[in-house]
Design an enzyme around this catalytic site. Structure first.
Site, PDB file in Angstrom:
ATOM      1  N   CYS A  38     -15.840 -10.579   5.537  1.00  0.00           N
ATOM      2  CA  CYS A  38     -15.284  -9.275   5.191  1.00  0.00           C
ATOM      3  C   CYS A  38     -13.997  -9.473   4.402  1.00  0.00           C
ATOM      4  O   CYS A  38     -13.159 -10.298   4.771  1.00  0.00           O
ATOM      5  CB  CYS A  38     -15.010  -8.466   6.446  1.00  0.00           C
ATOM      6  SG  CYS A  38     -16.466  -8.283   7.506  1.00  0.00           S
ATOM      7  N   ARG A  47     -18.362  -3.355  17.323  1.00  0.00           N
ATOM      8  CA  ARG A  47     -17.524  -4.544  17.131  1.00  0.00           C
ATOM      9  C   ARG A  47     -16.204  -4.442  17.883  1.00  0.00           C
ATOM     10  O   ARG A  47     -15.477  -3.463  17.765  1.00  0.00           O
ATOM     11  CB  ARG A  47     -17.227  -4.757  15.646  1.00  0.00           C
ATOM     12  CG  ARG A  47     -16.305  -5.951  15.379  1.00  0.00           C
ATOM     13  CD  ARG A  47     -16.068  -6.186  13.920  1.00  0.00           C
ATOM     14  NE  ARG A  47     -17.318  -6.478  13.254  1.00  0.00           N
ATOM     15  CZ  ARG A  47     -17.629  -6.041  12.033  1.00  0.00           C
ATOM     16  NH1 ARG A  47     -16.788  -5.295  11.370  1.00  0.00           N
ATOM     17  NH2 ARG A  47     -18.795  -6.362  11.496  1.00  0.00           N
ATOM     18  N   CYS A 103     -19.723   0.409   7.513  1.00  0.00           N
ATOM     19  CA  CYS A 103     -18.970  -0.139   8.641  1.00  0.00           C
ATOM     20  C   CYS A 103     -17.851   0.865   8.877  1.00  0.00           C
ATOM     21  O   CYS A 103     -16.953   1.005   8.047  1.00  0.00           O
ATOM     22  CB  CYS A 103     -18.428  -1.514   8.276  1.00  0.00           C
ATOM     23  SG  CYS A 103     -17.374  -2.258   9.538  1.00  0.00           S
ATOM     24  N   CYS A 133       0.047   0.814  10.247  1.00  0.00           N
ATOM     25  CA  CYS A 133      -0.267  -0.269   9.307  1.00  0.00           C
ATOM     26  C   CYS A 133       0.954  -1.027   8.805  1.00  0.00           C
ATOM     27  O   CYS A 133       1.849  -0.449   8.175  1.00  0.00           O
ATOM     28  CB  CYS A 133      -1.041   0.298   8.115  1.00  0.00           C
ATOM     29  SG  CYS A 133      -1.624  -1.005   6.999  1.00  0.00           S
ATOM     30  N   CYS A 167      -0.069   5.330   6.743  1.00  0.00           N
ATOM     31  CA  CYS A 167      -0.762   5.159   8.024  1.00  0.00           C
ATOM     32  C   CYS A 167       0.229   4.579   9.039  1.00  0.00           C
ATOM     33  O   CYS A 167       0.792   3.504   8.824  1.00  0.00           O
ATOM     34  CB  CYS A 167      -1.965   4.232   7.864  1.00  0.00           C
ATOM     35  SG  CYS A 167      -3.109   4.756   6.554  1.00  0.00           S
ATOM     36  N   CYS A 182       0.839  -1.195   0.000  1.00  0.00           N
ATOM     37  CA  CYS A 182       0.000   0.000   0.000  1.00  0.00           C
ATOM     38  C   CYS A 182       0.880   1.253   0.000  1.00  0.00           C
ATOM     39  O   CYS A 182       1.841   1.346   0.776  1.00  0.00           O
ATOM     40  CB  CYS A 182      -0.916   0.002   1.216  1.00  0.00           C
ATOM     41  SG  CYS A 182      -2.051   1.412   1.244  1.00  0.00           S
ATOM     42  N   CYS A 185     -18.897  -7.908   3.194  1.00  0.00           N
ATOM     43  CA  CYS A 185     -18.337  -6.601   3.532  1.00  0.00           C
ATOM     44  C   CYS A 185     -16.992  -6.495   2.828  1.00  0.00           C
ATOM     45  O   CYS A 185     -16.292  -7.494   2.675  1.00  0.00           O
ATOM     46  CB  CYS A 185     -18.182  -6.455   5.046  1.00  0.00           C
ATOM     47  SG  CYS A 185     -17.474  -4.868   5.578  1.00  0.00           S
TER      48      CYS A 185
END
Length: 346
Positions: free
Chosen positions: A99, A262, A190, A62, A59, A55, A130
């Site tokens: 998901c 969640r 979500c 991450c 972030c 990616c 999801c």
């Protein structure tokens, strides 16, 4: 009598909830939870990384960011057949929602077409679907909706004023824009965040206030506790006090009474007693399985034993009524009033 669902919470009001005595906060949260949900039912999801690593974002939490040396190897998008096999295994293990996550900043249209094929196949197994793929255009969101996607995950991560300390490669408004595209396409949202990244309690209040003042409350609100990964900038940050995490769950429940709250990343670091407090405080959804994207998660057998010890049961999808969340909302208005999704709602 249930209090009306609000979208006008102020920061001061949310901060005041965080400041309540712990037992008072849990009492209020559990009382609201019982008004809208079966307190002994937990929605179970499984998360699969269908395209891992590489990616371009920065972030700070991450391990999939290409710029950090975390040992995560970039992989191509999985095949339809491979994803369906994992989805069937998840269903066999008791999951009701599947998901799928892909480490993209923003997928290309050809990527969305491939994911749409995967979504359609997983939906055909009778699972809720999801996806989390990064930023979406309106047209891309519509394509996924047409393929049968139920939910789109796109977290806000943290409060607006702390966001720049964590991420520099996209703006907060980019996240809000994607959520708008998702809602306009008719997908359920979500959307939650991560705590324990060095933010203050007031900034945790700011995250929850932002979520609770969206045009529609997210149907699912994942509250992640930072999983520290060697090689990321946040590795070594002071860990969040477990009771502060429970407070965050309780405040989320009070602000967004009808949403599924969640317990997401970080459960592997929580002992069973903390998880039990979270369920009492209003958490009614978990990820199930050995891994969340690239970080660990309690294994299935441990979760089954925990459910048995706490007399919890998985919330099932009633296909005729639609999604799990739809079942809950229908029961609140037309069924037994407990939000349990029982036959009185049919």
């Amino acid at each position: 009598m249930s209090q009306p669902i609000r979208h006008d919470w102020t920061r001061d009001e949310v901060a005041a909830l965080f400041a309540l005595p712990f037992n008072e906060l849990l009492h209020r949260a559990h009382s609201v939870h019982r008004e809208h949900h079966d307190p002994n039912a937990v929605q179970v999801s499984t998360l699969l990384s269908i395209k891992t690593g590489g990616c371009p974002e920065d972030c700070a939490y991450c391990p999939q960011a290409a710029r950090y040396d975390t040992g995560v190897q970039a992989q191509k998008l999985m095949s339809v057949e491979a994803v369906v096999a994992r989805a069937q295994a998840a269903k066999n293990a008791g999951a009701s929602r599947f998901c799928m996550g892909a480490a993209w900043r923003s997928p290309k249209d050809r990527d969305v077409a491939k994911v749409a094929e995967i979504v359609s196949a997983v939906k055909g197994l009778g699972l809720e679907t999801c996806a989390t793929l990064g930023m979406l255009s309106g047209e891309q969101a519509a394509t996924l909706k047409q393929a049968g996607l139920d939910y789109y995950n796109h977290n806000l991560d943290t409060a607006p004023e702390f966001y720049g300390e964590i991420i520099h490669t996209r703006q907060y408004q980019d996240r809000l824009d994607t959520l708008g595209h998702v809602r306009e396409a008719g997908l359920k949202t979500c959307c939650g965040g991560i705590v324990g990244m060095g933010e203050s309690r007031d900034q945790r209040a700011g995250l929850l206030q932002t979520l609770a003042t969206l045009p529609e409350h997210p149907e699912s609100v994942p509250i992640n506790q930072l999983v520290q990964v060697e090689g990321t900038p946040l590795n070594g940050v002071q860990a969040l006090d477990p009771f502060e995490f429970v407070r965050t769950i309780a405040v989320a429940r009070l602000l967004m009474p009808a949403s599924m709250v969640r317990l997401s990343a970080g459960r592997q670091q929580m002992d069973d007693a903390v998880q039990a407090l979270c369920f009492f405080a209003g958490a009614n959804s978990i990820f199930y399985g050995e891994k969340l994207l690239t970080t660990g998660n309690p294994d299935v057998e441990h979760d089954r034993r925990l459910f048995a010890r706490l007399d919890l049961h998985p919330l099932e999808v009633i296909e005729e009524a639609g999604t799990v969340h739809a079942d809950i909302m229908e029961a609140d208005t037309a069924g037994c009033g407990s939000g349990c999704g029982c036959s009185a709602a049919a």
